[in-house]
Design an enzyme around this catalytic site. Sequence first.
Site, short mmCIF file in Angstrom:
data_model
loop_
_atom_site.label_atom_id
_atom_site.label_comp_id
_atom_site.label_asym_id
_atom_site.label_seq_id
_atom_site.Cartn_x
_atom_site.Cartn_y
_atom_site.Cartn_z
N HIS A 100 -16.46 -43.37 -4.19
CA HIS A 100 -16.48 -42.11 -4.92
C HIS A 100 -15.12 -41.41 -4.81
O HIS A 100 -14.32 -41.69 -3.90
CB HIS A 100 -17.59 -41.22 -4.35
N TRP B 112 -5.60 -35.28 -3.60
CA TRP B 112 -6.41 -36.50 -3.54
C TRP B 112 -7.22 -36.61 -4.82
O TRP B 112 -7.72 -35.60 -5.29
CB TRP B 112 -7.35 -36.46 -2.32
N THR C 254 -14.13 -38.78 -3.58
CA THR C 254 -13.79 -38.13 -2.32
C THR C 254 -13.42 -39.11 -1.22
O THR C 254 -12.85 -38.70 -0.20
CB THR C 254 -14.97 -37.30 -1.83
N LYS C 255 -13.74 -40.39 -1.37
CA LYS C 255 -13.64 -41.34 -0.27
C LYS C 255 -12.20 -41.78 -0.02
O LYS C 255 -11.33 -41.66 -0.87
CB LYS C 255 -14.54 -42.56 -0.54
N VAL C 256 -11.97 -42.36 1.18
CA VAL C 256 -10.61 -42.77 1.54
C VAL C 256 -10.16 -44.01 0.76
O VAL C 256 -8.96 -44.29 0.67
CB VAL C 256 -10.47 -43.02 3.06
#
Length: 425
Positions: free
Chosen positions: A200, A22, A202-204
């Site tokens: 950000h 990711w 990390t977000k989906v």
Amino acid sequence: MAASPAVHGGTPVRAGRPWPRWPQPAPGADRALLDVLHSGRWSIASPYGGVPTYEQRFAEAFAEYLGTGHCVPTASGTAALMTALEACGVGAGDEVIVPALSWAASASTVVGVNAVPVFAEVDPHTLCLDPTAAEAAITPATKAIVVVHLYSAVADLTALRAVADRHGLALIEDSAQAHGATYKGRKVGTFGDVGTFSMHHTKVLTSGEGGAAVTDDAALARRIEHLRADGRCRGPLPPRTGAPELVETGELMGSNRCLSEFQSALLIAQLKTLDAQNSTRWANAVLLDRLLTEQGLRPQQTSPGTTRRTYFGYAVGLPWEEFDAADSGAVAEALTAELGLPVRPVYQPLFASRLYDPSSRRRFDIGPGHLGRLDPGRYSLPVSERAARSFLTFHHAALLGEETDMHDIAEAFRRVLARRARLTG
């Protein structure tokens, strides 16, 4: 006898097998970035080029996706929260109720507009703001409530909306971890006076950095536009080619918190894959819920009105009630060793977080007694403290894998918990 945990020299459950990476670039993302690169317009403050900016196109696409009237992209989720607070009239000395268990920005953004965060307990099952606790925390100085949809749970929006309406307070819905989740058939982020999102890394839904504020209130949207673009906003008509598109209205002083054209173009592409990825995560999470529940663990729950969960993080409660933070940290370390996947305790309560310390910055000492009102040491909230000790979490990328990956996670928990005494003794 259970196999020896990897942290003590045993063979890991997933020796050498990788997890999904990711972020994952969506089809067309590279072409969109190249288009911006050669467009001559990398910012919405650049001269008008005769066509809508990618930022405007993303704003329209995201508003349509959510079913809301207005979307104002911002440089980050933090910027979205701060502009939302100010647009709703929050300022110096006002109190804002926030959940005690959350990322540091839930408190630091309130402090950043010279207001006072008031920490309220969370529901022990959803880890989201408890409506009863929020109402009990209201004082004459309260101006707003910020509700956070945490990890994979949606907060009780019906009750929180009712509390806000009863007391004439703004409700700001922090949906940074809930892109695409629905409550009673509506996308989250659309129940508050303003909804905020983070994009950000990390977000989906991600562009590395970025954010957005959404609302059905045209006046609030206009205030947010000014607050994020140095007091400027788009005019009612496109300007001539080569002229500035942002108009210096003089209505409201702001700061530069704009999203770049590169980020906006990337988000347009990424938005097209969001629902499919959310569906994969959801299906794997349902399976993992069953596998871990069979072992006596407690997967994070969501409020009864939730009609679609999304997973920023998968959170699960350990099957024993009383232990300390060192125990959960040791279990998280052992699971990480088994899986090659970072497993961590959930956020520390904000009043215990090393990232929340207003006294470390002189700019927040705005008057007699103000730093005392910000002092996190005045709080003791046992539900949030117990949740921080008992819940673990891992990133949503792991839920983009296969069913066999979920069985690996369950096996790692089984192996580690079978040797708990050795880990925590």
